[in-house]
Structure formats: structure tokens, C-alpha cells
Enzyme design. Sequence first.
Site, PDB file in Angstrom:
ATOM      1  N   ASP A  24       0.573  -1.146  -0.095  1.00  0.00           N
ATOM      2  CA  ASP A  24      -0.092   0.017  -0.124  1.00  0.00           C
ATOM      3  C   ASP A  24       0.684   1.204   0.163  1.00  0.00           C
ATOM      4  O   ASP A  24       0.342   2.324   0.825  1.00  0.00           O
ATOM      5  CB  ASP A  24      -0.847  -0.159   1.127  1.00  0.00           C
ATOM      6  CG  ASP A  24      -1.900  -1.103   1.150  1.00  0.00           C
ATOM      7  OD1 ASP A  24      -1.964  -1.890   0.365  1.00  0.00           O
ATOM      8  OD2 ASP A  24      -2.564  -1.194   2.277  1.00  0.00           O
ATOM      9  N   GLU A  72      -4.555  -1.001  -1.334  1.00  0.00           N
ATOM     10  CA  GLU A  72      -6.024  -1.064  -0.684  1.00  0.00           C
ATOM     11  C   GLU A  72      -6.682  -0.143  -1.327  1.00  0.00           C
ATOM     12  O   GLU A  72      -6.618   1.191  -1.430  1.00  0.00           O
ATOM     13  CB  GLU A  72      -5.865  -0.412   0.933  1.00  0.00           C
ATOM     14  CG  GLU A  72      -7.178  -0.552   1.595  1.00  0.00           C
ATOM     15  CD  GLU A  72      -6.937  -0.125   3.170  1.00  0.00           C
ATOM     16  OE1 GLU A  72      -6.143  -0.203   3.591  1.00  0.00           O
ATOM     17  OE2 GLU A  72      -8.192  -0.025   3.692  1.00  0.00           O
ATOM     18  N   LYS A 129      -6.543  -4.785  -2.995  1.00  0.00           N
ATOM     19  CA  LYS A 129      -7.296  -5.639  -1.869  1.00  0.00           C
ATOM     20  C   LYS A 129      -8.245  -4.529  -1.219  1.00  0.00           C
ATOM     21  O   LYS A 129      -8.034  -3.476  -0.911  1.00  0.00           O
ATOM     22  CB  LYS A 129      -6.233  -6.175  -0.868  1.00  0.00           C
ATOM     23  CG  LYS A 129      -5.409  -4.987  -0.286  1.00  0.00           C
ATOM     24  CD  LYS A 129      -4.399  -5.398   0.715  1.00  0.00           C
ATOM     25  CE  LYS A 129      -3.448  -4.459   1.406  1.00  0.00           C
ATOM     26  NZ  LYS A 129      -4.202  -3.599   2.183  1.00  0.00           N
ATOM     27  N   LYS A 132      -7.520  -4.949   4.975  1.00  0.00           N
ATOM     28  CA  LYS A 132      -6.306  -4.638   5.521  1.00  0.00           C
ATOM     29  C   LYS A 132      -5.288  -5.825   5.096  1.00  0.00           C
ATOM     30  O   LYS A 132      -4.122  -5.554   4.685  1.00  0.00           O
ATOM     31  CB  LYS A 132      -6.406  -4.393   6.940  1.00  0.00           C
ATOM     32  CG  LYS A 132      -7.339  -3.116   7.445  1.00  0.00           C
ATOM     33  CD  LYS A 132      -6.931  -2.044   6.540  1.00  0.00           C
ATOM     34  CE  LYS A 132      -8.139  -0.916   7.128  1.00  0.00           C
ATOM     35  NZ  LYS A 132      -8.097   0.022   6.209  1.00  0.00           N
ATOM     36  N   VAL A 157       3.285   0.439   4.069  1.00  0.00           N
ATOM     37  CA  VAL A 157       2.504   1.319   5.063  1.00  0.00           C
ATOM     38  C   VAL A 157       1.257   0.684   5.226  1.00  0.00           C
ATOM     39  O   VAL A 157       0.497   0.249   4.299  1.00  0.00           O
ATOM     40  CB  VAL A 157       2.419   2.807   4.826  1.00  0.00           C
ATOM     41  CG1 VAL A 157       3.840   3.274   4.700  1.00  0.00           C
ATOM     42  CG2 VAL A 157       1.845   3.257   3.452  1.00  0.00           C
ATOM     43  N   THR A 158       0.640   0.972   6.321  1.00  0.00           N
ATOM     44  CA  THR A 158       1.272   1.460   7.709  1.00  0.00           C
ATOM     45  C   THR A 158       1.894   0.025   8.681  1.00  0.00           C
ATOM     46  O   THR A 158       0.903  -0.946   8.410  1.00  0.00           O
ATOM     47  CB  THR A 158       0.287   2.354   8.505  1.00  0.00           C
ATOM     48  OG1 THR A 158      -1.134   1.445   8.898  1.00  0.00           O
ATOM     49  CG2 THR A 158      -0.073   3.271   7.843  1.00  0.00           C
ATOM     50  N   CYS A 162      -1.950  -2.285   7.611  1.00  0.00           N
ATOM     51  CA  CYS A 162      -1.974  -3.367   6.562  1.00  0.00           C
ATOM     52  C   CYS A 162      -0.703  -4.394   6.461  1.00  0.00           C
ATOM     53  O   CYS A 162      -0.859  -5.349   6.285  1.00  0.00           O
ATOM     54  CB  CYS A 162      -2.116  -2.765   5.340  1.00  0.00           C
ATOM     55  SG  CYS A 162      -3.741  -2.149   5.184  1.00  0.00           S
ATOM     56  N   GLN A 202       8.674 -13.261  21.160  1.00  0.00           N
ATOM     57  CA  GLN A 202       8.339 -14.753  21.674  1.00  0.00           C
ATOM     58  C   GLN A 202       9.114 -15.546  20.611  1.00  0.00           C
ATOM     59  O   GLN A 202       8.453 -16.454  20.080  1.00  0.00           O
ATOM     60  CB  GLN A 202       6.776 -14.910  21.919  1.00  0.00           C
ATOM     61  CG  GLN A 202       5.931 -13.849  22.782  1.00  0.00           C
ATOM     62  CD  GLN A 202       4.741 -14.264  22.644  1.00  0.00           C
ATOM     63  OE1 GLN A 202       4.336 -15.524  23.227  1.00  0.00           O
ATOM     64  NE2 GLN A 202       3.923 -13.244  22.212  1.00  0.00           N
TER      65      GLN A 202
HETATM   66  C1  C5J Z   1      -2.978   0.629   5.614  1.00  0.00           C
HETATM   67  C2  C5J Z   1      -4.736   1.876   6.787  1.00  0.00           C
HETATM   68  N1  C5J Z   1      -2.476   0.216   4.281  1.00  0.00           N
HETATM   69  N2  C5J Z   1      -3.849   2.162   7.709  1.00  0.00           N
HETATM   70  N3  C5J Z   1      -4.317   1.032   5.648  1.00  0.00           N
HETATM   71  O1  C5J Z   1      -2.401   0.414   6.551  1.00  0.00           O
HETATM   72  O2  C5J Z   1      -6.058   2.202   6.731  1.00  0.00           O
END
Ligand code: C5J
Length: 226
Positions: A24, A72, A129, A132, A157-158, A162, A202
Site C-alpha cells: 500500500d 488498498e 485488496k 487490510k 505502510v502502515t 496493513c 516470543q
Molecule cells: C493501511 C490503513 N494500508 N492504515 N491502511 O495500513 O488504513
Amino acid sequence: MLKVNADPFTFTFDPSSTALVVIDMQRDFIEPGGFGETLGNDVSHMQRAIAPTRDLLKLFRQKGWPVFHTRECHAADLSDCPPAKRDRGNPLMRIGDDGPMGRILVRGEPGAEIVAECAPLAGEIVIDKPGKGAFYATSLGEDLERLKIRSLVFAGVTTEVCVQTTMREANDRGYECLLIEEATESYFPEFKAATLDMIRAQGGIVGWTAPLKSFAVALNPQDDIR
Ligand code: C5J
């Protein structure tokens, strides 16, 4: 096999079954006037991920290894955007509204495109897509199986939304996942830091993280990328 000096321990991967997934890197998340800003975020944080992601893309392209990009975005009629997503909260504009970069998060609009520095090249797979996670309602799973991919290197990102969601989806499907630390960003630096910690906690419960330099050195021990 190649070895990357990573956290929480060495990331070992077979180059013949490894792909890059860039999540994204779209104008709507990175530039002023897009979806990210309509939600009240300071999009200037996103700028930091551009150059490292571009450099990571360069490494994969030099090697001829597979590259995936995700976006996205939604159909123009918003039939793939659940009301629960569109109606949530009190943003300045909602998905599908007209903004300075076209309709917010709608496929084909300028804001939904990937920033020029990280733009896909011919032959690279672009996954649109609606969610997320990049596996939900997309062909990503089938594409990776067809290419016999086992290890995934992540950027984008972010970090906590996502990128992390997709890494968790991939981890549950049995992929070994490495996130390149400088090639991902959040609107909230503390969320980025916490997500990197969560991924590698972990014993690498979701995967590994590594600086770009460590990955570059694993590929080309003699090279110094700029
Ligand atoms: C992504 C969002 N790409 N933060 N989307 O992380 O809504």
C-alpha cells in the site's frame, strides 16, 4: 541459502522461493489530501519509508526475484467496501468521496496509485485488496503457491495496520516473513516501534525484522547501497 542478520535471530532464506511484498505505498496514504489525512493523520511520517522501499525494490529487481505490490482500494460502486468500513468514525471525507486526488481509495483514481518512486514495473504483480490483509478476497495466496514461494520480505505502510495484518495472515499460512525496518512507517512512531517488537517477540511469533543494510549485505556482501 542466504542469511540475514535479523531480530530475534538470523533469517535464512532460499532466494529461489522468496518474494518481496510492498504493502500500500499509495498516494492516498502518503500524500496530503488522501485517505490517511482525512482520518486526521500527519502523513509526513510516511515520507521516510519511500527511499528505503525504493532501494529494497532495486535489490529485488537486480536479482530478478518476484515482486508483489498491494493497493488498498475499492470498486467504483463501493460494492466491496462494507458499510462498517466506510461509515466508521468521523473523518473529513469518506471512502468514495471526491478529494484532491480523485475519489478516496477508489481503484483507478490518482490517489489509489502507488507513489512514483515505488511504482510497479511491467511483470510485477499488483494486488488490489479491499481489506487490510492482502490475502483476504485476493489472488495473493494462489499467486504465491503458483510461484512456489516460501519466504516473504515485507515493506510498506502502515506498519501496524496493513503490513502487520498481512504478515500475520502470511505467518498463519506457513510463510517465513521478514520486515525491513526502514521500509515501513506508521502515522504513529510509537505504533511502529511496538509493532516491530510484537512481530519478533516470543522467538519471532510473527516473523523477523532487519535493517535494510543487513538485507543488502546478505545479497551483495561487496556492495554499499545508497
Ligand atoms: C493501511 C490503513 N494500508 N492504515 N491502511 O495500513 O488504513
